[in-house]
Design a protein around this motif. Structure first.
Motif, PDB file in Angstrom:
ATOM      1  N   ASP A  50      32.318  32.370  41.575  1.00 43.65           N
ATOM      2  CA  ASP A  50      32.333  30.962  41.186  1.00 43.65           C
ATOM      3  C   ASP A  50      32.882  30.759  39.786  1.00 43.65           C
ATOM      4  O   ASP A  50      33.490  29.721  39.492  1.00 43.65           O
ATOM      5  CB  ASP A  50      30.915  30.382  41.248  1.00 43.65           C
ATOM      6  CG  ASP A  50      30.512  29.948  42.648  1.00 43.65           C
ATOM      7  OD1 ASP A  50      31.402  29.839  43.524  1.00 43.65           O
ATOM      8  OD2 ASP A  50      29.307  29.731  42.873  1.00 43.65           O
ATOM      9  N   VAL A  51      32.655  31.729  38.902  1.00 43.25           N
ATOM     10  CA  VAL A  51      33.127  31.640  37.519  1.00 43.25           C
ATOM     11  C   VAL A  51      33.721  33.002  37.171  1.00 43.25           C
ATOM     12  O   VAL A  51      33.081  33.859  36.559  1.00 43.25           O
ATOM     13  CB  VAL A  51      31.986  31.277  36.546  1.00 43.25           C
ATOM     14  CG1 VAL A  51      32.532  31.078  35.130  1.00 43.25           C
ATOM     15  CG2 VAL A  51      31.263  30.020  37.007  1.00 43.25           C
ATOM     16  N   ASP A  52      34.949  33.232  37.587  1.00 41.79           N
ATOM     17  CA  ASP A  52      35.608  34.519  37.383  1.00 41.79           C
ATOM     18  C   ASP A  52      37.108  34.306  37.544  1.00 41.79           C
ATOM     19  O   ASP A  52      37.540  33.367  38.229  1.00 41.79           O
ATOM     20  CB  ASP A  52      35.102  35.554  38.393  1.00 41.79           C
ATOM     21  CG  ASP A  52      35.334  36.990  37.933  1.00 41.79           C
ATOM     22  OD1 ASP A  52      35.928  37.181  36.852  1.00 41.79           O
ATOM     23  OD2 ASP A  52      34.919  37.914  38.660  1.00 41.79           O
ATOM     24  N   PHE A  53      37.893  35.154  36.916  1.00 39.69           N
ATOM     25  CA  PHE A  53      39.356  35.072  37.001  1.00 39.69           C
ATOM     26  C   PHE A  53      39.835  36.405  37.543  1.00 39.69           C
ATOM     27  O   PHE A  53      39.989  37.377  36.799  1.00 39.69           O
ATOM     28  CB  PHE A  53      39.952  34.783  35.621  1.00 39.69           C
ATOM     29  CG  PHE A  53      41.399  34.331  35.647  1.00 39.69           C
ATOM     30  CD1 PHE A  53      42.294  34.813  36.588  1.00 39.69           C
ATOM     31  CD2 PHE A  53      41.847  33.418  34.711  1.00 39.69           C
ATOM     32  CE1 PHE A  53      43.616  34.392  36.603  1.00 39.69           C
ATOM     33  CE2 PHE A  53      43.174  32.983  34.708  1.00 39.69           C
ATOM     34  CZ  PHE A  53      44.058  33.462  35.654  1.00 39.69           C
ATOM     35  N   VAL A  54      40.062  36.455  38.854  1.00 46.03           N
ATOM     36  CA  VAL A  54      40.533  37.670  39.520  1.00 46.03           C
ATOM     37  C   VAL A  54      42.008  37.474  39.844  1.00 46.03           C
ATOM     38  O   VAL A  54      42.378  36.552  40.574  1.00 46.03           O
ATOM     39  CB  VAL A  54      39.735  37.941  40.806  1.00 46.03           C
ATOM     40  CG1 VAL A  54      40.197  39.247  41.445  1.00 46.03           C
ATOM     41  CG2 VAL A  54      38.242  37.993  40.505  1.00 46.03           C
ATOM     42  N   TRP A  55      42.847  38.347  39.312  1.00 39.76           N
ATOM     43  CA  TRP A  55      44.282  38.180  39.460  1.00 39.76           C
ATOM     44  C   TRP A  55      44.812  38.543  40.841  1.00 39.76           C
ATOM     45  O   TRP A  55      45.856  38.044  41.257  1.00 39.76           O
ATOM     46  CB  TRP A  55      45.022  39.017  38.418  1.00 39.76           C
ATOM     47  CG  TRP A  55      45.103  38.390  37.062  1.00 39.76           C
ATOM     48  CD1 TRP A  55      44.436  38.770  35.928  1.00 39.76           C
ATOM     49  CD2 TRP A  55      45.920  37.275  36.684  1.00 39.76           C
ATOM     50  NE1 TRP A  55      44.782  37.952  34.875  1.00 39.76           N
ATOM     51  CE2 TRP A  55      45.690  37.036  35.306  1.00 39.76           C
ATOM     52  CE3 TRP A  55      46.814  36.461  37.366  1.00 39.76           C
ATOM     53  CZ2 TRP A  55      46.332  36.002  34.618  1.00 39.76           C
ATOM     54  CZ3 TRP A  55      47.456  35.435  36.683  1.00 39.76           C
ATOM     55  CH2 TRP A  55      47.202  35.214  35.325  1.00 39.76           C
TER      56      TRP A  55
END
Length: 270
Positions: free
Chosen positions: A44-49
């Motif tokens: 929900d609050v993450d930056f996965v490339w």
């Protein structure tokens, strides 16, 4: 996702209008299934490339973000934008799909991290010239539009001079192979140089899904043509402890050849 045509039958050209309509309809219809399948991985609050599990918290491809105005294209459920907000940035999450933005609103309620949500087309960004310090996307917009060079120019327009554009896409060499994550997906079957898009149509011939192929050289020329400087090209390696499948991404294939390309670009100061 990429299963290019191998037939000699001429393929009708897909217009930008057809691509836009297909993209919006497909992602509206697929939004619930996509989040059911991938929501836990993306958070929900993450930056996965990428499916290789490279996180912005570790890679820092955007550089320092506190105080920066950031536009996330093709934001989907906007987990990356919420992570950027938690890091002190001022993000805006943009997506063509109302269905995906509905999930973004739901996740904002769950996490308590709201971000501005905008439903719009990446080919016609509803922002003034020079509005953002950074534009980014993880697999959003760029693989799906008919004229990705024009999309690059639109990104350049809304960036301030000295700003950055960072985006991940399926690695172009994956176009050579079909999508099977097992051994059958290790056989080279298609020409890397065939730019014919992968297109699905319904019984009436209406485009329902499409994905474009560009070579690495094509991407570089698009970026240079839009005025960018390419600072880095990241090809994430498959982690030894990562056993999760994601469509065509698998430990077997990931340990042999790259599945993702991340382009890190700067717009020079004028």
């Amino acid at each position: 996702m990429t299963s290019p045509h191998s037939s000699d039958t001429p393929v009708p050209r897909v217009t930008e209008t057809e691509a836009r309509r297909a993209n919006r309809t497909w992602w509206d219809r697929d939004a619930d299934d996509y989040q059911d399948e991938h929501g836990a991985f993306l958070g929900d609050v993450d930056f996965v490339w990428c499916p290789e599990r490279l996180r912005e918290a570790d890679a820092r491809l955007l550089g320092p973000v506190p105080g920066k105005k950031i536009l996330e294209l093709g934001a989907g459920a906007a987990a990356a934008s919420r992570w950027l907000r938690s890091e002190g940035a001022h993000p805006v999450a943009l997506d063509l799909s109302e269905g995906m933005l509905r999930h973004a609103a739901d996740a904002a309620g769950r996490s308590g991290v709201p971000v501005p949500l905008v439903q719009a087309d990446a080919m016609a960004l509803p922002f003034a010239t020079g509005s953002f310090d950074i534009v980014c996307t993880a697999f959003g917009a760029i693989p799906f539009v008919a004229d990705s060079g024009a999309a690059m120019r639109e990104v350049a327009r809304v960036l301030r001079p000295g700003g950055s554009w960072v985006f991940s896409v399926t690695h172009p060499m994956r176009w050579i192979f079909f999508d099977e994550p097992d051994e059958s997906g290790l056989i080279a079957r298609n020409s890397y140089f065939d730019r014919t898009p992968y297109v699905e149509r319904d019984d009436d011939g209406t485009v329902t899904y499409l994905e474009q192929h560009r070579t690495v050289g094509d991407r570089v020329r698009e970026l240079v043509g839009a005025g960018f400087l390419l600072r880095d090209l990241i090809e994430p390696e498959w982690p030894d402890d990562h056993e999760q499948l994601w469509g065509q991404w698998s430990p077997l294939r990931g340990r042999l050849f790259p599945g993702t390309a991340i382009f890190v670009c700067d717009l020079p100061e004028r």
